[in-house]
Enzyme design. Structure first.
Site, short mmCIF file in Angstrom:
data_model
loop_
_atom_site.label_atom_id
_atom_site.label_comp_id
_atom_site.label_asym_id
_atom_site.label_seq_id
_atom_site.Cartn_x
_atom_site.Cartn_y
_atom_site.Cartn_z
N TRP B 327 0.84 -1.20 0.00
CA TRP B 327 0.00 0.00 0.00
C TRP B 327 0.88 1.26 0.00
O TRP B 327 0.56 2.26 -0.63
CB TRP B 327 -0.91 -0.01 1.23
CG TRP B 327 -1.72 1.25 1.40
CD1 TRP B 327 -2.93 1.52 0.84
CD2 TRP B 327 -1.37 2.42 2.16
NE1 TRP B 327 -3.36 2.76 1.20
CE2 TRP B 327 -2.42 3.35 2.01
CE3 TRP B 327 -0.29 2.77 2.95
CZ2 TRP B 327 -2.42 4.60 2.63
CZ3 TRP B 327 -0.28 4.01 3.57
CH2 TRP B 327 -1.34 4.90 3.40
N HIS B 328 2.02 1.17 0.69
CA HIS B 328 2.90 2.34 0.75
C HIS B 328 3.56 2.62 -0.59
O HIS B 328 3.87 3.76 -0.90
CB HIS B 328 3.98 2.15 1.81
CG HIS B 328 3.46 2.30 3.20
ND1 HIS B 328 2.96 1.26 3.93
CD2 HIS B 328 3.36 3.40 4.00
CE1 HIS B 328 2.57 1.71 5.12
NE2 HIS B 328 2.80 3.01 5.18
N GLY B 329 3.81 1.59 -1.36
CA GLY B 329 4.45 1.85 -2.64
C GLY B 329 4.75 0.56 -3.37
O GLY B 329 4.85 -0.50 -2.74
N PHE B 474 2.73 8.56 -0.93
CA PHE B 474 1.96 7.31 -0.88
C PHE B 474 0.52 7.56 -1.28
O PHE B 474 -0.29 6.71 -1.28
CB PHE B 474 2.03 6.70 0.52
CG PHE B 474 3.45 6.53 1.01
CD1 PHE B 474 4.43 6.04 0.15
CD2 PHE B 474 3.80 6.89 2.28
CE1 PHE B 474 5.74 5.91 0.58
CE2 PHE B 474 5.10 6.75 2.73
CZ PHE B 474 6.07 6.26 1.88
#
Lengths: 550, 474
Positions: B327-329, B474
């Site tokens: 989800w962050h990257g 993000f």
């Protein structure tokens, strides 16, 4: 996640707050907060700012995307005058009490200052091992090209025309004086680890790399950094550049190399004399970049011993466009020549005649074809050469390209942040195309014209130089006198002098101005000054001042 | 627009407050929505269209799901439409380039060459905060489907919820159910406004005084090329990064919560002194609380949570943390970061009531937990796996400082002002109560101190510059 209950249905319960503020106190404190936000825009000249925003948002006549125009507006607000005093006061406190520099300047030993990008250039990824790219980085970074290929291509283009290329990377201050930044004394110049390999690859591509670092380091070792007096030190303690001594040693080294060339036949001219002089007292550019409220408390203004070149009789200038030797360069060539870099002669004009090109010319005994523009060493000066046409370029024998070594070793994100790019250069056919270039001696041209687009404008607090020009594109509204340009035309204006914003820096897109135009080519004294451009073509006009048409 | 930019502080915020409070009550949401779109469109006007389109789609899906007498099939259709459309958008902007590059590398490894992702894919610009608002918008339909939230009264209310600028680009992730009541009506008072001012100023000070200077150190260490990173530089850099990410992100949350209060909203707390945790399990109850709650409610529990036996629980924990990392990257480094956290959560779960670090005193357990976090932050901060490996080598083996320029970096990082700043950050991290606790009992002196901090921070911002918030990417 142990013991966490399933999804909560009711809205969250917030912890109780115990507000011990009276209503009146709450109003007063809120009013203070709102005043802190509201007063600066009033000091900032709200109506002008609103107009500037409207132009940025509407983008009339601009080819930039709206997001970029808004970034420009952001930058303009960030450098607003109301920030100056608090900024300087804060920096003064940080420097006085904590010995802290800022995002541009590092504070070293005994009052020496260092330019932070130079440390990044020595310790970063460098030109051969690309900085890793990740999805979270700006995709535009992918377009940034490392220096090796553009330089190879430039050398090949010159070789094809019978011209040799010498690259002279001017070492960074911490390369020669690492101990003044708090590092240990070392036995050899401190280089980026790619330096030997990069130089080898350039040599293999036909570029002769003349590296002054070993010679300068040896010269420093002979006297020792701690004992470095003004006449023996090789770099200026509070400036990004070398000292007059470091520069003249390099000029001598280059002159020796040039004289060894078989084609060199200029040894019989009159002798050029050099006389010692003392520059006007001032601060180095790093003190300016530090942005202190009282810079004199950091370091007293001081003068630099210079060696001023005297032209022999019959020689009008150290610049001769017909010379077979071209010197391209940046502020390392211009320092001690361009007075705007801070070391002019007391009461002198724009040129102090004590810079690298002058010393090289003096030692060679002949004027040279010099083009050095502050901050444009990587690409701008090569583009200039490429635009001069086949005949001119083919008449040359040698290009000596003097460039700050840090430009070669910055990794792409830092290079991009410092606006260093390695453009590919195309060589223009003969004759150079300049259809709307005005005649050199045309009379004054007066027009009323609407500003439709402005080039970038560097932040005077952060620029590496004291003076800067920029470019504005206009559309003619009314011709008042003279052979006016038709349609759109570009004009160079002052942006700042001695880091003071000039009235012409505040030209607003969308407004109409009365201009007295002069051909840009009739002002050679302005050519070395940093200039922001709108495109690759040379602007046609110069205007010292403008007057807004109501 | 960035909260710490001059344009936001001196123009946008004041204008927004004036427009909001000057508008009649029924116009306040439309005003707030327009302001939020301007705020978001400042990065790129195209992003606004994307957000607007997503808002309309989710609102329509919500209508399908919540319309009276809607059949199960209709409700499922609405939910699927919302989930698929949101994940497609997120997938395209965030994961397409990574997915295609990874596929290309894998194909090359098995001898199939020539599959290169198109250039335009490499150049996709990630819309700021897309992971935040997409999750928020999607959660609306999921909550409606689960009958855990009431439907929005109007598209205007829903658009206001999705775009609400105080928390739009970096959270806290606000679920519709938690704010539905406030969208129907919320009190405004000068006391609440002052509380918002204090919280905003505190967050702003945290960002400028603590986070940004730490960012300079972390950037110098992580920007070091091969051979330039000595052991001391590596440790200083990663500790600075740990402080930077905490202060930066929690400062954003403080500012978001403070701004929310100024407009009458209350958002959930996002941080609770996370580095004081004595285990990773505790850390995730204190760090980015709105995300961990989101992952728990929409992923961990639907996967079975801890209800299907120990093995499945470990798998679920690992799955949640791996997806949390992604989800962050879109990067292997985020996957590894999630993997480390998943592994530690599973290990701690396996140990049950016997703490993983045995009978050590709490300060030591806290130190060990911080050590694990530092290792995981190396992956989080590094641009690729190779850089992370090199960095860890420099930290633990000291094998990357061979370049003659390496001591220059160390002397720069270990300069006295930097060490003092690091010490100040450590004191705040481990000894000072968190923002919510500090301001729970609001006094004149506290608000005055926050305003003084704001003024000092403005001076620092003018002098030292500012950097965007880390979580914007993000």
């Amino acid at each position: 996640m142990k013991g966490i209950p399933p999804a909560a249905l009711p809205p969250p319960e917030f912890p109780p707050e115990q507000n011990q503020l009276s209503r009146r106190a709450a109003w007063v404190l809120t009013a203070i907060f709102l005043l802190l936000l509201g007063v600066p825009p009033l000091l900032d000249g709200l109506p002008g700012r609103v107009r500037e925003f409207a132009v940025a948002a509407a983008g009339k006549g601009s080819s930039q995307p709206v997001a970029e125009r808004l970034r420009g507006f952001d930058a303009s607000v960030a450098t607003a005058g109301f920030t100056d005093r608090p900024r300087q006061l804060t920096q003064q406190i940080l420097t006085d009490f904590l010995g802290k520099g800022n995002d541009r300047v590092l504070i070293g030993q005994n009052g020496w200052l260092f330019y932070r990008p130079e440390i990044q250039a020595l310790t970063g990824y460098g030109p051969l091992q690309p900085e890793p790219h990740s999805v979270s980085r700006d995709p535009a970074l992918l377009d940034w090209e490392a220096p090796l290929e553009p330089i190879r291509e430039f050398a090949a283009q010159l070789k094809e025309r019978g011209v040799a290329l010498w690259l002279v990377p001017v070492p960074m201050k911490p390369t020669i004086y690492p101990e003044m930044l708090g590092g240990a004394a070392v036995a050899a110049p401190v280089r980026h680890r790619d330096a030997p390999r990069l130089f080898e690859q350039l040599e293999a591509a036909g570029v002769r790399v003349i590296d002054p670092a070993p010679m300068l380091f040896e010269a420093k070792s002979a006297v020792g950094s701690e004992a470095a007096a003004p006449d023996t030190r090789l770099y200026l303690p509070d400036d990004t550049h070398w000292s007059s001594r470091g520069m003249t040693l390099t000029a001598a080294m280059l002159a020796d190399q040039v004289k060894q060339q078989k084609w060199w036949t200029f040894s019989n001219g009159p002798e050029w004399q050099v006389r010692p002089a003392i520059s006007a007292a001032g601060h180095g550019d790093l003190v300016d970049k530090l942005g202190l409220q009282e810079p004199d408390r950091w370091q007293l203004p001081r003068a630099e011993p210079l060696q001023v070149v005297e032209l022999p009789e019959g020689v009008a200038s150290a610049i001769d466009r017909a010379s077979p030797v071209v010197v391209l360069g940046d502020s390392f060539v211009n320092i001690f020549d361009d007075a705007g870099l801070g070391f002019g002669l007391p009461g002198g004009g724009l040129s102090s005649r004590a810079g690298l090109a002058w010393h090289l010319a003096a030692r060679l005994g002949t004027a040279l074809d010099v083009h050095a523009v502050n901050g444009e060493g990587a690409s701008g000066v090569r583009r200039w050469l490429g635009q001069r046409g086949e005949t001119v370029v083919r008449s040359k024998k040698l290009v000596i390209w003097v460039i700050a070594e840090r430009d070669l070793f910055l990794s792409r994100s830092v290079a991009k942040a410092n606006r260093i790019s390695w453009d590919r250069v195309s060589f223009a056919p003969d004759p150079p195309a300049a259809p709307d270039q005005p005649a050199l001696h045309a009379g004054p041209v007066m027009v009323e014209a609407e500003a439709v687009e402005k080039s970038d404008q560097a932040d005077p607090r952060r620029a590496n130089y004291d003076n800067a020009l920029y470019t504005v594109k206009y559309e003619v509204r009314k011709v008042l006198s003279g052979p006016a340009p038709a349609g759109a035309f570009e004009v160079v204006h002052w942006h700042f002098k001695k880091r003071e914003l000039q009235p012409t820096s505040r030209i607003e897109a969308g407004r109409t101005y009365r201009l007295k135009l002069e051909p840009w080519s009739s002002h050679p004294e302005l050519q070395p000054i940093n200039r922001e451009e709108l495109g690759e073509a040379e602007p046609a006009w110069w205007a010292e001042s403008v007057e807004a048409v109501p | 627009m960035v909260f710490t930019s001059h344009v936001f502080l001196f123009y946008f915020l004041l204008l927004s407050l004036a427009a909001y409070y000057a508008a009649p009550l029924r116009w306040r949401h439309p005003v707030l929505t327009v302001l939020s779109y301007v705020f978001y469109g400042w990065w790129s006007p195209w992003f606004v269209l994307l957000m607007g389109a997503g808002t309309v789609v989710d609102y329509y899906c919500g209508t399908l799901i919540s319309s009276p007498g809607a059949s199960g099939r209709r409700r499922r259709t609405g939910l699927l439409m919302s989930v698929i459309s949101n994940l497609l958008v997120l997938g395209f902007f965030k994961y397409a380039a990574w997915g295609m590059n990874t596929a290309s590398s894998l194909l090359e490894m098995i001898g199939v060459a020539g599959f290169a992702p198109p250039d335009f894919i490499q150049r996709i610009v990630l819309p700021v905060g897309i992971s935040f608002y997409i999750f928020q918008s999607m959660s609306y339909c999921i909550d409606l489907y689960r009958r855990e939230a009431p439907p929005a009264r109007s598209l205007g209310d829903f658009a206001c919820f999705v775009s609400l600028f105080p928390q739009l680009v970096a959270g806290p992730i606000v679920r519709y159910g938690s704010i539905a009541d406030q969208l129907r009506g919320r009190p405004h008072s000068i006391e609440a406004f002052t509380m918002g001012v204090a919280r905003f100023c505190l967050g702003f000070s945290k960002k400028i005084i603590l986070a940004d200077p730490m960012g300079v150190l972390a950037d110098a260490a992580f920007g070091a090329g091969p051979g330039s990173l000595g052991m001391a530089s590596a440790w200083l850099g990663i500790v600075a990064y740990a402080f930077q990410i905490y202060f930066d992100f929690s400062a954003y949350s403080d500012m978001a919560i403070g701004l929310g209060r100024m407009f009458g909203f209350r958002f959930i707390e996002n941080f609770d002194s996370p580095y004081r945790s004595a285990s990773l399990t505790e850390f995730w109850r204190r760090w980015h609380i709105s995300l961990s709650t989101f992952l728990r409610d929409y992923l961990y529990i639907p996967l079975g949570g801890n209800r299907k036996g120990p093995s499945r629980t470990y798998v679920n924990l690992m799955t949640v943390m791996l997806l949390g990392g992604l989800w962050h990257g879109a990067s292997t480094t985020f996957l590894v970061w999630g993997g480390i956290h998943g592994l530690m959560l599973a290990l701690e779960r396996w140990r049950g009531k016997k703490p993983l670090y045995g009978p050590l005193p709490r300060p030591l357990r806290t130190g060990l937990t911080f050590g694990v976090l530092l290792v995981s932050w190396v992956f989080f901060r590094s641009d690729n796996f190779g850089t992370a490996s090199r960095y860890l080598g420099a930290m633990f083996l000291g094998n990357d400082g061979g370049n003659a320029a390496a001591p220059l970096l160390t002397s720069q990082l270990a300069a006295l002002p930097n060490l003092l700043w690091l010490a100040a950050c450590a004191i705040v991290v481990w000894l000072v109560p968190n923002s919510e606790v500090v301001l729970r009992r609001l006094t004149v002196w506290k608000v005055g101190a926050c305003l003084a901090g704001f003024v000092i921070s403005l001076g620092l911002m003018f002098a030292q510059g500012y950097s965007p918030f880390l979580y914007f990417q993000f």
